[in-house]
Every structure is written in C-alpha cells, then in structure tokens.
Design a protein around this motif. Structure first.
Motif, PDB file in Angstrom:
ATOM      1  N   THR A 114       0.844  -1.170   0.000  1.00  0.00           N
ATOM      2  CA  THR A 114       0.000   0.000   0.000  1.00  0.00           C
ATOM      3  C   THR A 114       0.890   1.234   0.000  1.00  0.00           C
ATOM      4  OG1 THR A 114      -1.031   1.309   1.729  1.00  0.00           O
ATOM      5  CG2 THR A 114      -0.474  -0.901   2.286  1.00  0.00           C
ATOM      6  N   GLU A 115       0.411   2.295  -0.552  1.00  0.00           N
ATOM      7  CA  GLU A 115       1.215   3.503  -0.612  1.00  0.00           C
ATOM      8  C   GLU A 115       0.960   4.368   0.598  1.00  0.00           C
ATOM      9  OE1 GLU A 115       1.179   5.677  -4.226  1.00  0.00           O
ATOM     10  OE2 GLU A 115       2.943   4.523  -4.790  1.00  0.00           O
ATOM     11  N   PHE A 116       2.013   5.010   0.995  1.00  0.00           N
ATOM     12  CA  PHE A 116       1.978   5.798   2.202  1.00  0.00           C
ATOM     13  C   PHE A 116       2.590   7.138   1.841  1.00  0.00           C
ATOM     14  CE2 PHE A 116       4.771   7.223   5.591  1.00  0.00           C
ATOM     15  CZ  PHE A 116       3.940   7.290   6.679  1.00  0.00           C
ATOM     16  N   THR A 117       1.778   8.192   1.922  1.00  0.00           N
ATOM     17  CA  THR A 117       2.282   9.501   1.529  1.00  0.00           C
ATOM     18  C   THR A 117       2.863  10.204   2.745  1.00  0.00           C
ATOM     19  OG1 THR A 117       0.503   9.578  -0.072  1.00  0.00           O
ATOM     20  CG2 THR A 117       1.697  11.626   0.324  1.00  0.00           C
ATOM     21  N   ALA A 118       4.158  10.456   2.687  1.00  0.00           N
ATOM     22  CA  ALA A 118       4.815  11.101   3.820  1.00  0.00           C
ATOM     23  C   ALA A 118       4.647  12.614   3.724  1.00  0.00           C
ATOM     24  CB  ALA A 118       6.291  10.723   3.859  1.00  0.00           C
ATOM     25  N   VAL A 119       5.016  13.165   2.580  1.00  0.00           N
ATOM     26  CA  VAL A 119       4.791  14.603   2.381  1.00  0.00           C
ATOM     27  C   VAL A 119       4.086  14.811   1.050  1.00  0.00           C
ATOM     28  CG1 VAL A 119       6.714  15.426   3.793  1.00  0.00           C
ATOM     29  CG2 VAL A 119       7.121  14.880   1.413  1.00  0.00           C
ATOM     30  N   ASP A 120       3.254  15.837   1.009  1.00  0.00           N
ATOM     31  CA  ASP A 120       2.379  16.008  -0.142  1.00  0.00           C
ATOM     32  C   ASP A 120       2.457  17.441  -0.671  1.00  0.00           C
ATOM     33  OD1 ASP A 120       0.538  15.400  -2.020  1.00  0.00           O
ATOM     34  OD2 ASP A 120      -1.199  15.507  -0.670  1.00  0.00           O
ATOM     35  N   THR A 121       2.825  17.555  -1.907  1.00  0.00           N
ATOM     36  CA  THR A 121       2.922  18.843  -2.637  1.00  0.00           C
ATOM     37  C   THR A 121       3.359  20.011  -1.757  1.00  0.00           C
ATOM     38  OG1 THR A 121       0.534  19.039  -2.374  1.00  0.00           O
ATOM     39  CG2 THR A 121       1.350  18.356  -4.532  1.00  0.00           C
ATOM     40  N   ILE A 122       4.585  19.915  -1.310  1.00  0.00           N
ATOM     41  CA  ILE A 122       5.160  20.990  -0.491  1.00  0.00           C
ATOM     42  C   ILE A 122       5.717  22.069  -1.414  1.00  0.00           C
ATOM     43  CG2 ILE A 122       7.016  21.592   1.111  1.00  0.00           C
ATOM     44  CD1 ILE A 122       5.330  19.854   2.675  1.00  0.00           C
ATOM     45  N   ASP A 123       5.277  23.296  -1.202  1.00  0.00           N
ATOM     46  CA  ASP A 123       5.867  24.442  -1.888  1.00  0.00           C
ATOM     47  C   ASP A 123       6.452  25.351  -0.823  1.00  0.00           C
ATOM     48  OD1 ASP A 123       5.280  24.178  -4.754  1.00  0.00           O
ATOM     49  OD2 ASP A 123       3.195  24.125  -4.048  1.00  0.00           O
ATOM     50  N   LEU A 124       7.728  25.635  -0.965  1.00  0.00           N
ATOM     51  CA  LEU A 124       8.384  26.454   0.059  1.00  0.00           C
ATOM     52  C   LEU A 124       9.641  27.089  -0.526  1.00  0.00           C
ATOM     53  CD1 LEU A 124       8.561  27.157   3.164  1.00  0.00           C
ATOM     54  CD2 LEU A 124       9.993  25.136   3.392  1.00  0.00           C
ATOM     55  N   ASP A 125       9.812  28.366  -0.251  1.00  0.00           N
ATOM     56  CA  ASP A 125      11.039  29.045  -0.675  1.00  0.00           C
ATOM     57  C   ASP A 125      11.842  29.443   0.556  1.00  0.00           C
ATOM     58  OD1 ASP A 125      10.228  28.786  -3.200  1.00  0.00           O
ATOM     59  OD2 ASP A 125       9.817  30.917  -3.581  1.00  0.00           O
ATOM     60  N   VAL A 126      13.128  29.275   0.467  1.00  0.00           N
ATOM     61  CA  VAL A 126      14.012  29.716   1.552  1.00  0.00           C
ATOM     62  C   VAL A 126      15.041  30.658   0.946  1.00  0.00           C
ATOM     63  CG1 VAL A 126      15.644  28.987   3.335  1.00  0.00           C
ATOM     64  CG2 VAL A 126      13.695  27.536   2.779  1.00  0.00           C
ATOM     65  N   GLU A 127      15.195  31.825   1.578  1.00  0.00           N
ATOM     66  CA  GLU A 127      16.167  32.799   1.060  1.00  0.00           C
ATOM     67  C   GLU A 127      17.557  32.496   1.590  1.00  0.00           C
ATOM     68  OE1 GLU A 127      15.395  34.900  -1.228  1.00  0.00           O
ATOM     69  OE2 GLU A 127      13.268  34.330  -1.130  1.00  0.00           O
ATOM     70  N   ARG A 128      18.541  33.026   0.889  1.00  0.00           N
ATOM     71  CA  ARG A 128      19.926  32.852   1.335  1.00  0.00           C
ATOM     72  C   ARG A 128      20.127  33.497   2.706  1.00  0.00           C
ATOM     73  NH1 ARG A 128      24.231  31.427  -1.377  1.00  0.00           N
ATOM     74  NH2 ARG A 128      23.147  31.546  -3.362  1.00  0.00           N
ATOM     75  N   GLY A 129      20.754  32.772   3.598  1.00  0.00           N
ATOM     76  CA  GLY A 129      21.058  33.307   4.921  1.00  0.00           C
ATOM     77  C   GLY A 129      19.881  33.298   5.879  1.00  0.00           C
ATOM     78  N   GLU A 130      18.797  32.668   5.454  1.00  0.00           N
ATOM     79  CA  GLU A 130      17.607  32.665   6.298  1.00  0.00           C
ATOM     80  C   GLU A 130      17.648  31.513   7.306  1.00  0.00           C
ATOM     81  OE1 GLU A 130      12.813  33.300   5.537  1.00  0.00           O
ATOM     82  OE2 GLU A 130      13.989  32.168   4.102  1.00  0.00           O
ATOM     83  N   PHE A 131      16.988  31.714   8.439  1.00  0.00           N
ATOM     84  CA  PHE A 131      16.857  30.650   9.435  1.00  0.00           C
ATOM     85  C   PHE A 131      15.399  30.208   9.447  1.00  0.00           C
ATOM     86  CE2 PHE A 131      19.174  29.128  13.384  1.00  0.00           C
ATOM     87  CZ  PHE A 131      18.320  28.081  13.607  1.00  0.00           C
ATOM     88  N   VAL A 132      15.141  29.049   8.853  1.00  0.00           N
ATOM     89  CA  VAL A 132      13.771  28.565   8.742  1.00  0.00           C
ATOM     90  C   VAL A 132      13.590  27.342   9.627  1.00  0.00           C
ATOM     91  CG1 VAL A 132      12.087  27.517   7.189  1.00  0.00           C
ATOM     92  CG2 VAL A 132      13.445  29.439   6.411  1.00  0.00           C
ATOM     93  N   VAL A 133      12.513  27.325  10.392  1.00  0.00           N
ATOM     94  CA  VAL A 133      12.242  26.182  11.250  1.00  0.00           C
ATOM     95  C   VAL A 133      10.991  25.466  10.756  1.00  0.00           C
ATOM     96  CG1 VAL A 133      11.739  25.410  13.595  1.00  0.00           C
ATOM     97  CG2 VAL A 133      13.279  27.336  13.230  1.00  0.00           C
ATOM     98  N   LEU A 134      11.093  24.143  10.615  1.00  0.00           N
ATOM     99  CA  LEU A 134       9.918  23.349  10.260  1.00  0.00           C
ATOM    100  C   LEU A 134       9.417  22.685  11.522  1.00  0.00           C
ATOM    101  CD1 LEU A 134      11.257  21.487   7.086  1.00  0.00           C
ATOM    102  CD2 LEU A 134       9.996  23.630   7.172  1.00  0.00           C
ATOM    103  N   VAL A 135       8.137  22.874  11.812  1.00  0.00           N
ATOM    104  CA  VAL A 135       7.587  22.264  13.011  1.00  0.00           C
ATOM    105  C   VAL A 135       6.296  21.540  12.647  1.00  0.00           C
ATOM    106  CG1 VAL A 135       6.457  24.430  13.681  1.00  0.00           C
ATOM    107  CG2 VAL A 135       6.924  22.721  15.420  1.00  0.00           C
ATOM    108  N   GLY A 136       6.087  20.408  13.280  1.00  0.00           N
ATOM    109  CA  GLY A 136       4.876  19.652  12.970  1.00  0.00           C
ATOM    110  C   GLY A 136       4.733  18.497  13.943  1.00  0.00           C
TER     111      GLY A 136
END
Lengths: 283, 273
Positions: free
Chosen positions: B25-47
């Motif tokens: 069976t298929e298991f979708t871990a992540v689905d159509t993620i759109d995200l931009d990160v700029e140079r030198g940026e500090f981005v945190v992913l939380v979930g």
C-alpha cells in the motif's frame, strides 16, 4: 575523571585532575600488590594441591606425579632440546594456519557483510560448514592432503577461519546506521566509506573473532598432532603417554597451556592498542 | 530572481507492505510541499510527530529522491547528496574512534582540503563552537551537548551553503538545549549560513526561527508559515518570558493543536489495525 565529564558539564567546566599526594600513591601500590597476590592465589593453591596429593597418597603418583617431578621432567626436556623442537614445530603450524585464516577470513567477511548478493550466495554454504565440527573433518584433511604439514596447517586454517569470518560479518552489519547516513550525506565514495567508516567501526568485533581464533588454533593443532605427526607438542604428549613417560606428558601439557595464555595475552594487548578509543581513560 | 532553496510541489510516497498479505500500500509522507528559503535565512519546520519533517530534510539532503515535484538549490535540481549541504543529526553521528579534532577533520577530508590545513581549520571551528581545549577528547569523554557542538563544527568546517538540522537538540537536557540554541544563533549570525531546522518543540521554533513553517499531520503539507519578528535574540535577556514571545508561541500552538490530535488519532488507527 570520566564520571565528571559524563555528567553534562557547563562548557567552561574544566577540572584539572587532583594532584597526587604521596599517601595516595602509597595506598595505590598496596592496592596493586593486593590484586597481584589475589590473582596468583588460585594458581598457587592448585599447584600446592598437585604437589601434595600424590605425596600424601591421595592419588596414584604414577599417574599424577607431584608438580616438582613434572618441573624436573620439563627441565630435562628443555635441556635436551626436545621441548624446543616440538614447540617450534607446533608454533609454526599453528601460527601459519592462524595467519592465513586472518588474511583470508577478514576480507571475505567484509565482502559478505557488505554485499547482500554475496551473502545470499554463500549464506547456506556457511551455515552447513560452520555447524560441522572442524575435528570431524580431520580425517578428510588427512586423506586429501596427507599426514604432512599441509594437512595440519589446513585444519588449523579451517578451524580459525570460522570465528574470524562470523565476527567480521556481524561487525560490518552492526555498523551504526547513523554513521552510514552521515557518510552518505557527505557523498563519500564506496572505497572511502569502507576505509574511513566501516573498517574502523568493525575493528573491535573483528578482534573478538581473532582472539577466539587464537585459542582455537592451539586447540585444534594439538588434536591434529595427536592423530598423526612426528613432531609437535601434541605428538610429545601422546608419545609420552604411550611410552609411559608420565612426567614428560604433563610437561607437554603445561607447555601448551603456557603458550595458550601467552598467545591470548599478546592478542589482548594488540586489541587494546587498536581499540583504545573504546576504553574510557583511567579505566 | 529565484530563491536560494525552492521546494516545488514536492511529494514523497513510500511503499509499505501490508502485514499478512503480499499487497503493497502507498503511504504519503509529504504532499505537494511548496516552500522558498532565502539565502542566509533561518527557517524552522515544526509539525506533529510522523508528519514527514525528517523526510523533507532527507529530500533536501539528497538522501532520498522525491516521488513528485523537485527541490532546487541555487537554480540546480537536487539529485543526490553533496557537500554544499551539511546535515546535523539528532544522534550526533560522531565517529567514536576519532577525537573531537579528528571528527571535524573527517568532513574536511571528504572535501579534499590539504592535510596541513585541516588541523588548523578544525581547531578554528572547534573554537567557534566553544570547544577549545577539548580537541583530543574522544566522543565518549564528552557530554551530550559537547558532542553536538562537535557535530556542528564538523558540518560547518567544510563550508556548506546550507545547514540542515534534524532535531539536533532533542536529546539534550533543558539547560544545555537553551545554551546551545543561543550558541547556534550566534554562529548563524557570524557565518551567515542558511539554516533549515527541524523540531517538534514550539518554544524552540519561535526562539530560533525567522520563519516557522507549520506542517500538517500525515500527509505533511504546509499549513501556514509564520514570520517571527523578535529582533536580535542574542541581545535580549530572557526573551522567552516576553509577551511577544508568548503571542507567537500561542499562535503556533493554535495551528499545531488540531494537527497533533489528528496525528494521535492516526497513530491509534495504525496500532489498532
């Protein structure tokens, strides 16, 4: 020291080791002396019983001569050069078989441990042979290779290869998967991965196999020499028994256990050297 | 101009064997993620746990390939691992047979820095993470916090453009974690690296991130991106007690709350099945 470091310290918490006071050194010497004495104690008791039992008539002195008689026989054998000749013959066979086993089984084990197809291919074969006692194959070796040196070195090689091979395989399989992920994230080539991650990680477990093989090499050799040989410590023991030279027989046995202990010590100190990172400082 | 890192409709599906049958069976871990990160940026992913945070990081690190969509780093599609991205793992991943110095040099060996420069460079980066004087210690002689400092120094030493951090402080005690968070912010300001940081701690996310990306429970999608404007964290005392901080904290807690209960429900279903 180690305990201090393992409780999560503040980053600038750098404690210097306490200066040694003369009193502490003294108690340390006493400690070492005490450990030394208690280490010898058991063996000393054994030898004392061995000496006393035949003299007191508890056992037949013909079959178990007192330890001092055995020492005398050992000395006579040593002076006559017979002991040296036989020891040399045994050591050459034992070390050649052992050395060949290390040289062959470590690379093979690495291959089997790392490459799944090789493991699937050779797995059933390994399963059959590792469960066949090496000495059960001794007649086969004699039939195929004769009663000369070749068959003896071959049987030692065969018996030594197993512990090394099996330990090497499990060493490679037990490499911490996080380290493999790290290596992969750094785009390390297959060769570099082997050289810098898998090999060093496998060393301790491989050495366990090598140490086991060291013991096996002497065990199997003596048995092989008892079956068909013209020299060697196994031959010496067996021939002495046939000729009813009982003290000489015990002298041979003592020599073998001494060699076994010595060989193991050498391997243990080698192991320490190569895996010093595992031993906490001061332990 | 395009962003430094772009996730374009990134989807990752795994095949999972169904117990007791031959079907997959298929298991979708992540689905159509759109995200931009700029140079030198500090981005945190939380979930919530199991939302595919770590999968996203693996994808960016090139350790797995996306099933759909693409990740673009500086205009080039990510197709595999590379030394332009450094990963810091939760379990430190230090080589136990090497000293702190040797572990930092490990990264430099991979990049082909000449032997002579390696030692100096490794010392420099150990100094940056505050481990001067500990160069010759083996990992088992260091505390958890110090081990993670070594791992950070190793990742920084080979000068990647992006630092990927997978819950790096999760295994540490509270005090060590806070001091390492400050240290990380200081290092980030000094080196100007782009940092993509994964955590399940809301406090950590608000404290560290310029932007916090909140993911939904399985399959992981971007629920909302919150821009955190708290100024320079390292110049403020006890920022965590300020009302501003509490406001951001509550905002993200709100966003996560439904997802966490949904994730727990999912887990129960999986266990019950």
């Amino acid at each position: 020291m180690t305990a201090v470091l393992e409780t999560p310290p503040k980053i600038d918490d750098r404690r210097a080791p306490a200066p040694k006071s003369p009193q502490r050194t003294l108690s340390r010497v006493a400690d070492a002396l005490l450990t030394g004495i208690s280490k010898i104690a058991a063996i000393a008791v054994l030898l004392a019983v061995w000496e006393a039992a035949p003299r007191l008539g508890l056992v037949d002195a013909t079959f178990l001569p007192p330890f001092s008689t055995v020492v005398q026989a050992w000395w006579d054998l040593a002076v006559s050069g017979k002991l040296l000749d036989n020891t040399q013959a045994s050591l050459v066979r034992s070390l050649s078989g052992f050395g060949l086993a290390v040289a062959a089984a470590v690379p093979l084990g690495l291959l089997i441990g790392w490459y799944k197809p090789v493991a699937t291919l050779l797995g059933p074969l390994l399963e059959v042979f590792r469960n066949t006692a090496a000495l059960a194959l001794l007649p086969v070796f004699v039939l195929l290779l004769g009663i000369g040196e070749t068959s003896k070195i071959a049987i030692v090689f065969y018996a030594c290869a197993w512990p090394i091979l099996l330990n090497t395989i499990s060493a490679v399989r037990a490499v911490d998967p996080t380290l493999l992920r790290l290596a992969r994230s750094m785009d390390l080539s297959g060769f570099r991965l082997f050289q810098k991650v898998i090999l060093p990680a496998a060393v301790p477990t491989v050495f366990t196999g090598i140490r086991l093989a060291g013991a096996v090499s002497i065990l199997v050799l003596v048995a092989a020499e008892m079956v068909g040989a013209k020299a060697g410590l196994g031959y010496l023991i067996n021939a002495s028994q046939f000729n009813f030279a009982i003290p000489q027989m015990y002298a041979g046995i003592i020599t073998i256990s001494a060699i076994g202990v010595l060989f193991n010590q050498v391997l243990v100190s080698l192991e320490r050297r190569f895996t010093s990172w595992r031993v906490p400082v001061g332990a | 101009m395009s962003a430094h890192i772009e996730f374009r409709g990134v989807t990752k599906r795994f095949e999972v064997k169904v117990r007791g049958s031959r079907q997959h069976t298929e298991f979708t871990a992540v689905d159509t993620i759109d995200l931009d990160v700029e140079r030198g940026e500090f981005v945190v992913l939380v979930g919530p746990s199991g939302c595919g945070k770590s999968t996203l990081l693996d994808l960016l690190g090139g350790l797995t390939a996306p099933t759909g969509g693409e990740i673009v780093l500086d205009g080039k599609q990510v197709t595999g691992p590379g030394l332009d991205r450094g990963i810091v793992f939760q379990q430190y991943a230090l080589l136990p047979w090497r000293t702190a110095q040797g572990n930092v040099e490990f990264g430099l060996e991979a990049t082909g820095v000449p032997r002579r420069q390696r030692a100096a460079r490794a010392r420099e980066f150990l100094d940056l993470v505050g481990l001067t004087g500990f160069e010759d210690r083996h990992p088992h002689q260091l505390s958890g916090g110090m081990r993670q400092r070594v791992a950070i120094a190793r990742s920084l030493a080979y000068d990647p453009q992006v630092l990927l951090m997978d819950e790096p402080f999760a295994a540490l005690d509270a005090q060590t974690r806070e001091s390492l968070q400050d240290e990380l912010l200081r290092i980030w300001q000094r080196t100007g690296k782009t940092v993509v940081f994964i955590t399940h701690s809301i406090d950590e996310a608000v404290y560290l991130g310029q932007r916090v990306v909140v993911l939904t429970s399985r399959p992981g999608r971007v629920k909302e991106t919150v821009t955190i404007d708290l100024g320079d964290r390292t110049k403020q005392d006890d920022l965590r007690s300020s009302t501003e901080f509490a406001r951001y904290r509550h905002r993200i807690w709100d966003l996560l709350h439904d997802e966490v209960s949904r994730a727990q429900q999912q887990e129960k279903e999986v266990v019950g099945a």
